[in-house]
Enzyme design. Structure first.
Site, PDB file in Angstrom:
ATOM      1  N   VAL A  21      -6.481  -0.679  -3.420  1.00 59.82           N
ATOM      2  CA  VAL A  21      -6.322  -1.936  -4.144  1.00 59.82           C
ATOM      3  C   VAL A  21      -6.224  -1.563  -5.617  1.00 59.82           C
ATOM      4  O   VAL A  21      -7.068  -0.811  -6.136  1.00 59.82           O
ATOM      5  CB  VAL A  21      -7.505  -2.886  -3.906  1.00 59.82           C
TER       6      VAL A  21
ATOM      7  N   LEU B 200      -8.851   0.001  -8.027  1.00 59.11           N
ATOM      8  CA  LEU B 200     -10.081  -0.759  -7.845  1.00 59.11           C
ATOM      9  C   LEU B 200     -10.853  -0.337  -6.606  1.00 59.11           C
ATOM     10  O   LEU B 200     -12.077  -0.447  -6.568  1.00 59.11           O
ATOM     11  CB  LEU B 200      -9.763  -2.262  -7.737  1.00 59.11           C
TER      12      LEU B 200
ATOM     13  N   ASN C  32      -9.515   4.343   3.920  1.00 61.00           N
ATOM     14  CA  ASN C  32      -8.586   5.087   4.746  1.00 61.00           C
ATOM     15  C   ASN C  32      -7.319   4.284   5.025  1.00 61.00           C
ATOM     16  O   ASN C  32      -6.272   4.853   5.335  1.00 61.00           O
ATOM     17  CB  ASN C  32      -9.281   5.459   6.063  1.00 61.00           C
TER      18      ASN C  32
ATOM     19  N   ASP D 229     -15.603 -12.384   6.298  1.00 62.33           N
ATOM     20  CA  ASP D 229     -16.192 -11.158   5.733  1.00 62.33           C
ATOM     21  C   ASP D 229     -16.886 -11.482   4.415  1.00 62.33           C
ATOM     22  O   ASP D 229     -16.632 -10.858   3.383  1.00 62.33           O
ATOM     23  CB  ASP D 229     -15.124 -10.090   5.535  1.00 62.33           C
TER      24      ASP D 229
END
Length: 864
Positions: free
Chosen positions: A239, A231, A235, A364
């Site tokens: 996922v 997905l 770096n 986030d």
């Protein structure tokens, strides 16, 4: 996000900038300066410093040694390794500064370079073995990120791989240009740099590496999960969607690599994953937040096993449902979308509030971290930046436009909710990172098209910070794009911004633009100086003599790439137009061997662009015509052959299917334009027939969308643009239909051009943005006043506009930084606006070429 954008965004908040300029004097390693040891030569580039024994000629390829290091340990490791190399006579290079070590270890730095501090170039296997053993012992106890392409030696920071020492390129079977090495027959083949260790089939590992190869094989452990889809990669890890082998349950695996993927607080991916797991366990039971099943260690990597949150990202949801995308918007559709968008926003707000009630700040919030299912239920993913409400922590990482450096604690999420409210209606909020005052302009644009509830409007107004804008970037000058005087004023302002940003004293670039400009040497047409100077000349603006001199002096940097928009022929084209005829001819001669070997057929970087440039030069030098026709013959073989040449199958972009590259610049429509211009010069019917067949190949790569548009199949999306997309196909199809009837082209052209009509276009540039769409529509329209679709684009062009020291400026790719280049920034918009009012073209070769002197009498028409 392109993996190189973060790296080139560190040193400057206004323009993409070389990472080497993200620097301080105290960050520079001492070894980059001072006296060079006797018998050694120092060289390199802006990022790397190279030392080589003066009497040693390095092989073109072989086993190389990489040494990784953390930023904290980099000085110590460099001192130890360089001391060994000077004593043993081993050539080596190293990153020039500690800041660069950090830059190449960040979360979105290119994975292929992650963690590398030094590269050593042994001349043979004996020198390799001695170096590896000595450095493994000397660096025992040091730690560094794993170099993904390499074989690790023991448990330390020493790695090896077989690959090229000298930079060479070759073409894959699909026509893609890649780094190359030679096989035993002397042929160039791809230098495999995939993120795992491999060796060419004819290379045997030296015997001393066998224990390390066995140790590598023995490290493979059973994960207990079968990965079904990737997905996301960074770096710091990946996922993945996966199935648990014990019961086939679907889960998400989030991977973290040690010492890699640093955030701006210096935390590595492992630290952040541990932090995320703690936050998710504190939030267990909240619908829309993934549950942690377990944490699994496989070798050094750590995997968190999570529930899969259903739905697609809010980015994908917006692209699918936004009523201003595409040509068929209506008041009813806008009203229905506004209701859904507000419902989604309120559900996200409620979910964030539930997270806060557990004492956690998400930290986030942006569209890629919000998932929406078919019932508009929402979820949140990626809790790496979560913090405790009571800690009043500032945001460590964030998406451009969604961060506020002054916000703390829960206010971080509330600030982002205000940005998200605006983004849902007009996803151009990354412009606020460049100019905080842009938010009010965007809100005004939203209210022209949507009825926004009072509480949502208040949320937007309250949550956008409004500090004084940076001195360089502010609101755009007051210009009107919809009338001719306004466009002329805008053109003057665009040219003034270009002149204001010129840096003829710099060696690496003349005008700021896309990241690719640095990689191409700063001279090319698409992203470098050549295209900017062409746009200024074409639109009648003065060009400074020192800018022409800069291009002439640096032109040889283009020689290794033959193409028009990314290499030698585009640079030579502009030099020739500016009167540097001999310099242009020298550059073309330097590029000739690469032209002979290329399998790229495109207008952007391949033979179509080269052939068109030879046709252009043939107007003054008739001998160039033979070269053009020879190249056309090579392209004709490709059109009628079965190979992709990197067009029909483009591979992947990151993790996702990139579909195809149909279109004007990278598809078969570029060759079609070459054949059309050949026909106009030679009158050979075979060239016209080839143009039709080439366009048919591009039409094979298109799909019809529900809105009736015909667009290029880009895999995970469809594309209407000038570069890759339907606009470029439609542009050339209209040209060809002026010469020959063709049912398929006639039937397809309306759908191709209809795809250029969209109120919402995220980027403003010529190649993949609004400028290219409106330029195409204008050129394919009959004469007279500008048609309504063109005026519609012009009426919203100001959405993208910013001001640079009072001059008009447009952002480049991603809207993260300003750009002056031709493909993404000011120069392309300048050429577009001029083409609407003056008898000029917005791209080279769109106008029929004059017949060369020795071809005034047409060649006989072919009987084919």
């Amino acid at each position: 996000m392109r993996e190189d954008l973060e790296l080139y965004s560190l040193a400057d908040t206004l323009f993409y900038e070389a990472p080497s300029r993200w620097d301080t004097a105290e960050s520079t390693f001492e070894l980059t300066g001072g006296e060079v040891p006797e018998g050694w030569v120092r060289g390199g580039n802006s990022d790397w410093c190279m030392f080589r024994p003066a009497d040693v000629e390095l092989p073109a390829q072989g086993w190389k040694v990489h040494i990784s290091a953390t930023p904290e340990g980099s000085s110590r490791v460099l001192e130890q390794v360089s001391r060994y190399c000077f004593e043993a006579g081993v050539a080596f290079k190293f990153l020039r500064t500690r800041r660069l070590v950090t830059a190449y270890s960040l979360k979105y730095a290119p994975r292929s370079a992650s963690g590398k501090l030094l590269t050593l170039y042994p001349v043979d296997d004996a020198q390799l073995e001695t170096a590896v053993k000595a450095l493994s012992e000397a660096l025992d106890g040091e730690r560094g990120p794993y170099v993904l392409t390499d074989l690790r030696i023991g448990e330390g920071p020493v790695f090896v791989r077989y690959g090229g020492f000298a930079v060479k390129h070759c073409f894959t079977s699909d026509g893609e240009q890649v780094l190359a090495i030679e096989n035993p027959d002397g042929a160039l083949v791809p230098d495999d740099r995939r993120p795992f260790f491999t060796t060419p089939e004819w290379v045997s590992a030296p015997d001393f590496l066998e224990p390390h190869l066995r140790a590598r094989t023995g490290r493979s452990a059973e994960l207990g999960y079968r990965i079904t889809e990737a997905l996301h990669f960074s770096n710091g890890g990946g996922v993945y969607l996966a199935r648990r082998e014990s019961d086939d349950a679907e889960v998400v695996l989030k991977e973290a690599r040690p010492l890699a993927g640093l955030d701006n607080g210096g935390r590595d991916a492992i630290t952040r994953l541990e932090h995320e797991v703690r936050a998710l366990r504190a939030l267990e039971g909240i619908a829309g937040v993934p549950r942690v099943h377990e944490v699994v260690n496989v070798w050094e990597h750590r995997f968190a096993v999570l529930d899969r949150v259903p739905g697609r990202t809010l980015q994908a949801w917006g692209a699918l449902h936004h009523p201003l995308v595409g040509p068929q918007e209506s008041p009813g559709a806008r009203r229905d979308y506004a209701e859904r968008a507000v419902r989604v926003l309120r559900r996200v707000t409620e979910l964030v509030e539930r997270v806060h009630e557990r004492g956690v700040v998400f930290g986030d919030l942006h569209p890629a971290n919000v998932l929406v299912d078919d019932e508009d239920r929402v979820g949140l993913v990626d809790f790496e930046n979560a913090s405790h409400v009571g800690d009043q922590q500032r945001q460590r990482m964030g998406y451009a436009g969604f961060t506020d450096p002054e916000a703390r604690g829960a206010e971080v999420d509330r600030q982002a909710l205000g940005v998200l409210a605006l983004w849902l209606f007009l996803p151009l909020t990354s412009l606020n990172a460049l100019s905080p005052g842009k938010a009010s302009d965007l809100l005004a644009a939203v209210e022209e098209h949507f009825t926004v509830p009072d509480d949502v409007r208040t949320l937007i107004l309250d949550r956008f910070s409004t500090p004084a804008p940076a001195p360089a970037v502010a609101a755009a000058p007051a210009v009107r794009f919809t009338d001719e005087p306004g466009r002329r004023s805008a053109r003057e302002s665009l040219a003034a911004a270009i002149r204001a940003t010129a840096t003829p004293d710099r060696d690496d670039r003349l005008f700021p633009g896309d990241v690719q400009g640095f990689l191409n040497g700063g001279t090319d047409f698409a992203f470098g100086a050549a295209g900017v100077l062409w746009a200024l000349r074409t639109t009648g603006h003065e060009i400074a003599p020192e800018h022409v001199s800069w291009l002439a002096e640096h032109a040889d940097r283009s020689a290794g790439r033959p193409g028009f928009f990314d290499g030698a022929h585009g640079t030579a084209h502009v030099l020739d137009l500016l009167g540097h005829h001999e310099r242009a001819a020298e550059l073309i001669d330097l590029a000739a061997p690469h032209v002979a070997s290329t399998q790229d057929m495109s207008l952007f970087s391949g033979l179509a662009g080269v052939g068109l440039n030879h046709l252009h030069l043939a107007v003054r030098d008739p001998a160039q015509l033979a070269r053009a026709l020879e190249i056309a013959d090579r392209v004709a073989e490709a059109v009628d052959g079965g190979r992709s040449h990197g067009i029909d199958t483009a591979g992947r972009i990151g993790l996702r299917d990139a579909g195809t590259r149909g279109g004007l610049l990278r598809g078969w429509s570029g060759p079609a334009l070459l054949f059309l211009r050949c026909f106009e010069v030679t009158k050979r019917r075979e060239h016209l027939d080839l143009a039709v067949r080439a366009l048919h190949r591009d039409l094979d790569l298109c799909v019809t969308r529900p809105d009736g548009t015909l667009q290029v199949d880009g895999g995970f999306r469809t594309l209407p643009y000038l570069d890759v997309g339907s606009a470029g196909i439609g542009l050339v199809a209209e040209e060809v239909l002026r010469h020959v009837p063709d049912d398929r082209l006639s039937t397809s052209a309306p759908g191709l051009l209809h795809s250029c009509r969209s109120t919402l276009v995220v980027q403003s540039g010529l190649f993949a943005g609004r400028a290219g769409l409106l330029a195409t529509l204008a050129r394919c329209s009959p004469g007279g006043p500008l048609p309504e679709p063109v005026v519609a684009h012009l009426s919203v062009l100001h959405w993208h506009a910013l001001g640079y020291h009072g001059h008009l400026a447009f952002p480049g790719e991603g809207n993260f930084r300003l750009s002056m280049d031709f493909a993404t920034g000011n120069a392309g918009v300048l050429a577009t606006l001029a083409s609407l009012d003056d008898p000029v073209e917005f791209l080279p070769f769109l106008k029929p070429l004059p017949t060369p002197e020795n071809q005034r009498n047409p060649l006989p028409e072919s009987n084919s």
